[in-house]
Structure formats: structure tokens, C-alpha cells
Design an enzyme around this catalytic site. Sequence first.
Site, PDB file in Angstrom:
ATOM      1  N   GLU A   1       0.818  -1.224   0.000  1.00 55.81           N
ATOM      2  CA  GLU A   1       0.000   0.000   0.000  1.00 55.81           C
ATOM      3  C   GLU A   1       0.850   1.271   0.000  1.00 55.81           C
ATOM      4  O   GLU A   1       0.349   2.340  -0.329  1.00 55.81           O
ATOM      5  CB  GLU A   1      -0.949   0.010   1.207  1.00 55.81           C
ATOM      6  CG  GLU A   1      -1.876  -1.171   1.190  1.00 55.81           C
ATOM      7  CD  GLU A   1      -3.150  -0.992   1.998  1.00 55.81           C
ATOM      8  OE1 GLU A   1      -3.403   0.114   2.494  1.00 55.81           O
ATOM      9  OE2 GLU A   1      -3.879  -1.982   2.123  1.00 55.81           O
TER      10      GLU A   1
ATOM     11  N   TYR B   1      -2.943   4.710   7.365  1.00 51.79           N
ATOM     12  CA  TYR B   1      -2.215   3.445   7.563  1.00 51.79           C
ATOM     13  C   TYR B   1      -0.998   3.373   6.642  1.00 51.79           C
ATOM     14  O   TYR B   1       0.131   3.162   7.094  1.00 51.79           O
ATOM     15  CB  TYR B   1      -3.136   2.241   7.311  1.00 51.79           C
ATOM     16  CG  TYR B   1      -2.387   0.946   7.098  1.00 51.79           C
ATOM     17  CD1 TYR B   1      -1.732   0.319   8.160  1.00 51.79           C
ATOM     18  CD2 TYR B   1      -2.307   0.337   5.837  1.00 51.79           C
ATOM     19  CE1 TYR B   1      -1.020  -0.871   7.970  1.00 51.79           C
ATOM     20  CE2 TYR B   1      -1.599  -0.836   5.632  1.00 51.79           C
ATOM     21  CZ  TYR B   1      -0.967  -1.442   6.701  1.00 51.79           C
ATOM     22  OH  TYR B   1      -0.251  -2.606   6.520  1.00 51.79           O
TER      23      TYR B   1
ATOM     24  N   ASN C   1      -2.019  -8.401  -0.153  1.00 47.15           N
ATOM     25  CA  ASN C   1      -3.036  -8.844   0.827  1.00 47.15           C
ATOM     26  C   ASN C   1      -2.883 -10.313   1.194  1.00 47.15           C
ATOM     27  O   ASN C   1      -2.897 -11.177   0.314  1.00 47.15           O
ATOM     28  CB  ASN C   1      -4.445  -8.662   0.244  1.00 47.15           C
ATOM     29  CG  ASN C   1      -4.868  -7.220   0.215  1.00 47.15           C
ATOM     30  OD1 ASN C   1      -4.242  -6.407  -0.454  1.00 47.15           O
ATOM     31  ND2 ASN C   1      -5.914  -6.895   0.931  1.00 47.15           N
TER      32      ASN C   1
HETATM   33  P1  NAD Z   1      -2.588  -7.741  12.991  1.00 48.34           P
HETATM   34  O1  NAD Z   1      -3.323  -6.474  13.214  1.00 48.34           O
HETATM   35  O2  NAD Z   1      -3.353  -9.001  12.831  1.00 48.34           O
HETATM   36  O3  NAD Z   1      -1.536  -7.982  14.165  1.00 48.34           O
HETATM   37  C1  NAD Z   1      -0.733  -6.961  14.670  1.00 48.34           C
HETATM   38  C2  NAD Z   1      -0.101  -7.456  15.962  1.00 48.34           C
HETATM   39  O4  NAD Z   1       0.766  -6.406  16.452  1.00 48.34           O
HETATM   40  C3  NAD Z   1      -1.112  -7.763  17.075  1.00 48.34           C
HETATM   41  O5  NAD Z   1      -0.770  -8.962  17.721  1.00 48.34           O
HETATM   42  C4  NAD Z   1      -0.968  -6.572  18.023  1.00 48.34           C
HETATM   43  O6  NAD Z   1      -1.281  -6.898  19.372  1.00 48.34           O
HETATM   44  C5  NAD Z   1       0.503  -6.214  17.838  1.00 48.34           C
HETATM   45  N1  NAD Z   1       0.772  -4.803  18.174  1.00 48.34           N
HETATM   46  C6  NAD Z   1       0.102  -3.716  17.721  1.00 48.34           C
HETATM   47  N2  NAD Z   1       0.617  -2.606  18.273  1.00 48.34           N
HETATM   48  C7  NAD Z   1       1.641  -2.994  19.074  1.00 48.34           C
HETATM   49  C8  NAD Z   1       2.570  -2.302  19.904  1.00 48.34           C
HETATM   50  N3  NAD Z   1       2.539  -0.978  20.033  1.00 48.34           N
HETATM   51  N4  NAD Z   1       3.502  -3.028  20.575  1.00 48.34           N
HETATM   52  C9  NAD Z   1       3.551  -4.380  20.458  1.00 48.34           C
HETATM   53  N5  NAD Z   1       2.678  -5.084  19.711  1.00 48.34           N
HETATM   54  C10 NAD Z   1       1.743  -4.401  19.019  1.00 48.34           C
HETATM   55  O7  NAD Z   1      -1.686  -7.455  11.710  1.00 48.34           O
HETATM   56  P2  NAD Z   1      -1.250  -8.438  10.530  1.00 48.34           P
HETATM   57  O8  NAD Z   1      -2.299  -8.426   9.481  1.00 48.34           O
HETATM   58  O9  NAD Z   1      -0.763  -9.715  11.096  1.00 48.34           O
HETATM   59  O10 NAD Z   1      -0.005  -7.603   9.945  1.00 48.34           O
HETATM   60  C11 NAD Z   1       1.308  -7.809  10.461  1.00 48.34           C
HETATM   61  C12 NAD Z   1       2.267  -6.934   9.693  1.00 48.34           C
HETATM   62  O11 NAD Z   1       2.226  -7.226   8.295  1.00 48.34           O
HETATM   63  C13 NAD Z   1       1.966  -5.437   9.796  1.00 48.34           C
HETATM   64  O12 NAD Z   1       3.193  -4.754   9.887  1.00 48.34           O
HETATM   65  C14 NAD Z   1       1.257  -5.104   8.486  1.00 48.34           C
HETATM   66  O13 NAD Z   1       1.468  -3.761   8.137  1.00 48.34           O
HETATM   67  C15 NAD Z   1       1.971  -6.053   7.540  1.00 48.34           C
HETATM   68  N6  NAD Z   1       1.213  -6.491   6.361  1.00 48.34           N
HETATM   69  C16 NAD Z   1      -0.023  -7.034   6.495  1.00 48.34           C
HETATM   70  C17 NAD Z   1      -0.693  -7.528   5.366  1.00 48.34           C
HETATM   71  C18 NAD Z   1      -2.060  -8.163   5.477  1.00 48.34           C
HETATM   72  O14 NAD Z   1      -2.660  -8.480   4.458  1.00 48.34           O
HETATM   73  N7  NAD Z   1      -2.587  -8.403   6.663  1.00 48.34           N
HETATM   74  C19 NAD Z   1      -0.077  -7.424   4.110  1.00 48.34           C
HETATM   75  C20 NAD Z   1       1.185  -6.826   4.012  1.00 48.34           C
HETATM   76  C21 NAD Z   1       1.841  -6.386   5.140  1.00 48.34           C
HETATM   77  O1  DAU Z   2      -2.249  -4.741   0.554  1.00 51.14           O
HETATM   78  C1  DAU Z   2      -1.778  -5.123   1.814  1.00 51.14           C
HETATM   79  C2  DAU Z   2      -2.730  -4.631   2.888  1.00 51.14           C
HETATM   80  O2  DAU Z   2      -3.886  -5.450   2.795  1.00 51.14           O
HETATM   81  C3  DAU Z   2      -2.141  -4.685   4.283  1.00 51.14           C
HETATM   82  O3  DAU Z   2      -1.059  -3.806   4.358  1.00 51.14           O
HETATM   83  C4  DAU Z   2      -3.197  -4.307   5.332  1.00 51.14           C
HETATM   84  O4  DAU Z   2      -2.664  -4.482   6.631  1.00 51.14           O
HETATM   85  C5  DAU Z   2      -4.383  -5.224   5.168  1.00 51.14           C
HETATM   86  O5  DAU Z   2      -5.408  -4.865   6.053  1.00 51.14           O
HETATM   87  C6  DAU Z   2      -4.907  -5.177   3.728  1.00 51.14           C
HETATM   88  O6  DAU Z   2      -5.504  -3.879   3.450  1.00 51.14           O
HETATM   89  P1  DAU Z   2      -6.857  -3.743   2.582  1.00 51.14           P
HETATM   90  O7  DAU Z   2      -7.469  -2.446   2.866  1.00 51.14           O
HETATM   91  O8  DAU Z   2      -6.600  -4.110   1.158  1.00 51.14           O
HETATM   92  O9  DAU Z   2      -7.684  -4.980   3.247  1.00 51.14           O
HETATM   93  P2  DAU Z   2      -9.213  -5.112   3.677  1.00 51.14           P
HETATM   94  O10 DAU Z   2      -9.436  -6.556   3.979  1.00 51.14           O
HETATM   95  O11 DAU Z   2      -9.598  -4.117   4.710  1.00 51.14           O
HETATM   96  O12 DAU Z   2     -10.001  -4.758   2.349  1.00 51.14           O
HETATM   97  C7  DAU Z   2      -9.783  -5.489   1.131  1.00 51.14           C
HETATM   98  C8  DAU Z   2     -10.654  -4.848   0.069  1.00 51.14           C
HETATM   99  O13 DAU Z   2     -12.033  -5.144   0.362  1.00 51.14           O
HETATM  100  C9  DAU Z   2     -10.570  -3.347  -0.001  1.00 51.14           C
HETATM  101  O14 DAU Z   2     -10.706  -2.947  -1.355  1.00 51.14           O
HETATM  102  C10 DAU Z   2     -11.774  -2.866   0.815  1.00 51.14           C
HETATM  103  C11 DAU Z   2     -12.799  -3.953   0.564  1.00 51.14           C
HETATM  104  N1  DAU Z   2     -13.742  -4.245   1.670  1.00 51.14           N
HETATM  105  C12 DAU Z   2     -13.231  -4.490   2.898  1.00 51.14           C
HETATM  106  C13 DAU Z   2     -14.056  -4.808   3.949  1.00 51.14           C
HETATM  107  C14 DAU Z   2     -13.504  -5.077   5.333  1.00 51.14           C
HETATM  108  C15 DAU Z   2     -15.089  -4.343   1.414  1.00 51.14           C
HETATM  109  O15 DAU Z   2     -15.562  -4.133   0.272  1.00 51.14           O
HETATM  110  N2  DAU Z   2     -15.939  -4.670   2.450  1.00 51.14           N
HETATM  111  C16 DAU Z   2     -15.460  -4.914   3.722  1.00 51.14           C
HETATM  112  O16 DAU Z   2     -16.280  -5.193   4.638  1.00 51.14           O
END
Ligand code: NAD
Ligand code: DAU
Length: 356
Positions: free
Chosen positions: A139, A162, A191
Amino acid sequence: MRKLTNILVTGGAGFIGSNFIHYLFKDTDFDGRIINMDSLTYAGNPENLTEIDENFGGSRFFFEKADIRDYDAAEAVFKKYDVDTVIHFAAESHVDRSIFGPKDFIDTNISGTFSLLEIARSFWENRDNVLFHHISTDEVFGSLGDTGFFYENTPYDPRSPYSASKASSDHLVRAYNHTYGLPVTLSNCSNNYGPYQFPEKLIPVMIMNIKEEKPLPVYGDGKNIRDWLYVNDHNSAVWAIVNSGKTGETYNIGGENEWENIKLVNVLCEKMAVFLNKDKEYYKKLITYVKDRPGHDRRYAINCDKIKKELGWKQSVDFNAGLERTVQWYLQNQDWIDHVRSGDYRNWIEKNYSGR
Ligand code: NAD
Ligand code: DAU
């Protein structure tokens, strides 16, 4: 190959971090210690790691409840375990939350990362065989039109609080490498989906609402595109980088698997209908177009040729199989869902989403 001994995983109680710890113990030959440091926000659930704790707790797995913004507490963890590797997942991760309340994102993602970098710089002074790996997101590159891809050298253009906070932390990590010589690697991933994802993100929200026969909220026209990757394919990429990635380098990680949101929601309705023995058209009628996310990025698409060529990584989980595995996991883990929804999540949804 680097020699890794005491790995500090930040945010290991969250979605990707907890899957990463499972992955390390089950799918790699790593034989050192893992220290999970997590402050347990609404998104952190230590129950995600009960099995690991039962098998390795106190010998090779340790949990420390600490906030990355708390310099003294985090420094004490570095000292206690003689940390030589940091894999920094901890963050506020949900875009919608960052729109409703950006402050926590600035505090944790920017100041928290800064604090960890300061500790690493001082604790590792004059030491070899140390590494700070920073987990980031696609992102930071902004939003694409109908064509094109994000490359490692695509200029940053974050557009939500974010992504701006993640971009800022990426810049800090690179600055510490450039200015102080701190050994770092970075990854920017698309994602993720899979087990233990907090039910506020698209796929678990849809699975949950289909099961409960509630409206399926699709933002805007539903044509926004995301590139989906099974969480353990992200984890194997991170593991490849931490072991063999070049210090100072960034690697893109992605699924090469683009889906319009509306198409993905339709597929989930079809899969859930099979699992629950129901009519898929009935579930599809639950699809409800709702007000768009402000500033909603249109399309993300990652080019991940670099990690494939340089480190021999590739995706291993086909989307169809990964989605089915994920749906089954949520259907079999209702207790987990009930638990994570019981506290802050419910309050937050009530506060921010009522009437949408
Ligand atoms: P998540 O929100 O599920 O988990 C985040 C974790 O970090 C939680 O366990 C929370 O308790 C901990 N945390 C938050 N603030 C904290 C703090 N101040 N000190 C210590 N711990 C803290 O997130 P996720 O989806 O597992 O994402 C993990 C990492 O991967 C993030 O850096 C996110 O930006 C990155 N990322 C996520 C995605 C995705 O699709 N979910 C994709 C690309 C990158
Ligand atoms: O691209 C990586 C990112 O993917 C990570 O860095 C973020 O931590 C992670 O949350 C995710 O971000 P998105 O905003 O892409 O994920 P989210 O699941 O919130 O939304 C995916 C897509 O679906 C986005 O286009 C918004 C849409 N959406 C999401 C929700 C929760 C809906 O249409 N309805 C919904 O209820």
C-alpha cells in the site's frame, strides 16, 4: 545463509505473526529460540499460539507482553534473550481503523518502529550476524490504474493514514541502514489471507457474515482490485529473505493473483454454499453495496520477480485450495471467532459502523 539464534518476532500474537511462528516451528529446520513480543491490542491473541506454547514454551518459545513504543521494556527483552534477529510485524494494520482514528497508527507504526531501531542500533553496536527485518505493505506504493505493477523501485505514494505510517517506518528503517550501517532487510507484501485473521478484514468478514446470513458489505462499486497471497507463502518469503536476502535490500512479495472484490465475494458465497449445504444464490442475495471507504485505493498489483530470481522463492498455495482451507478453518473455529469478537471489536464496530 545467516546464522540466526535468538529471533525476536514483534506482533507475533497477530494474524501474520502467529502464522509465522507456527511456520517456523512446523515447516523449517530453525533450531534456535523465538521470542514473541506483543502488547496484545484488540488484534493480538496469545491463544493463536497455545499449541506452540505447550510444545516449546520455556525452552525455545517465549512470550513477552511489551509495547514496542516502550523503550525500556523492549530493551530489556533484547538483553534478556540476547536477541540477534528482529522480524518486525507489530503494527496497527487495518486501513478502516486508520481512517476513523489515525493516532494509534502514527504512534505504533512510526514511533514504535523508531524505538525498536534505536534499541537495535545501540544493542548491536560492533556486532556481526545481526539483522532487523521490517515487514511492510504494497500500500505504500499508492494505487494503480487498470495496468501496471508495483516494483521495488516504484516511488512511494501512500494515500491512507495506515499506508502513510507504514511508508514512514520503511523510510526510517532504510535511513538507519544508510546512516548508521544497521543491517536491515525489508519486504513489501500484498493482501494476505488464511487462519487467525482478525474478523474485520474482507475475507473473514465475508465468511462470518455468510455463515450468520447477514448483509455482505461491499464498498463502493466492488471493483477495487487486490492481489491475494496465502499467509504461509508470505512467511516462506520472509524466511528466505531473513536467511539469504542481501543486507539493505527490499523485496516485493505478492500472489500474482488479482481479484475484484465483488468477484471474490461471489466465490466465497459459492464455496460457503458447498460447505454449509445451502443455495449459493441465497447467499449472493446478501451482497449489499455500501458507502465507499474514503480515499479507497483502486488496484494493487505486485511484481515479485526479484525475490523469485534472487532467492528462489515462489508461491505454493493455489488460491482455490487456500480459500477452501481458510473457509474450513473459520467454520471449525467458532470459539476463536466468538472470543475475538467479544471485546473491543464489537464496541468499535458499534461505534463506527452503525447505520452504514
Ligand atoms: P494484525 O493487526 O493481525 O496484528 C498486529 C499485531 O501487532 C497484534 O498482535 C498486536 O497486538 C501487535 N501490536 C500492535 N501494536 C503494538 C505495539 N505498540 N507493541 C507491540 N505489539 C503491538 O496485523 P497483521 O495483518 O498480522 O499484519 C502484520 C504486519 O504485516 C503489519 O506490519 C502489516 O502492516 C503487515 N502487512 C499485512 C498484510 C495483510 O494483508 N494483513 C499485508 C502486508 C503487510
Ligand atoms: O495490501 C496489503 C494490505 O492489505 C495490508 O497492508 C493491510 O494491513 C491489510 O489490512 C490489507 O488492506 P486492505 O485495505 O486491502 O484490506 P481489507 O481486507 O480491509 O479490504 C480489502 C478490500 O475489500 C478493499 O478494497 C476494501 C474492501 N472491503 C473491505 C471490507 C472489510 C469491502 O468491500 N468490504 C469490507 O467489509
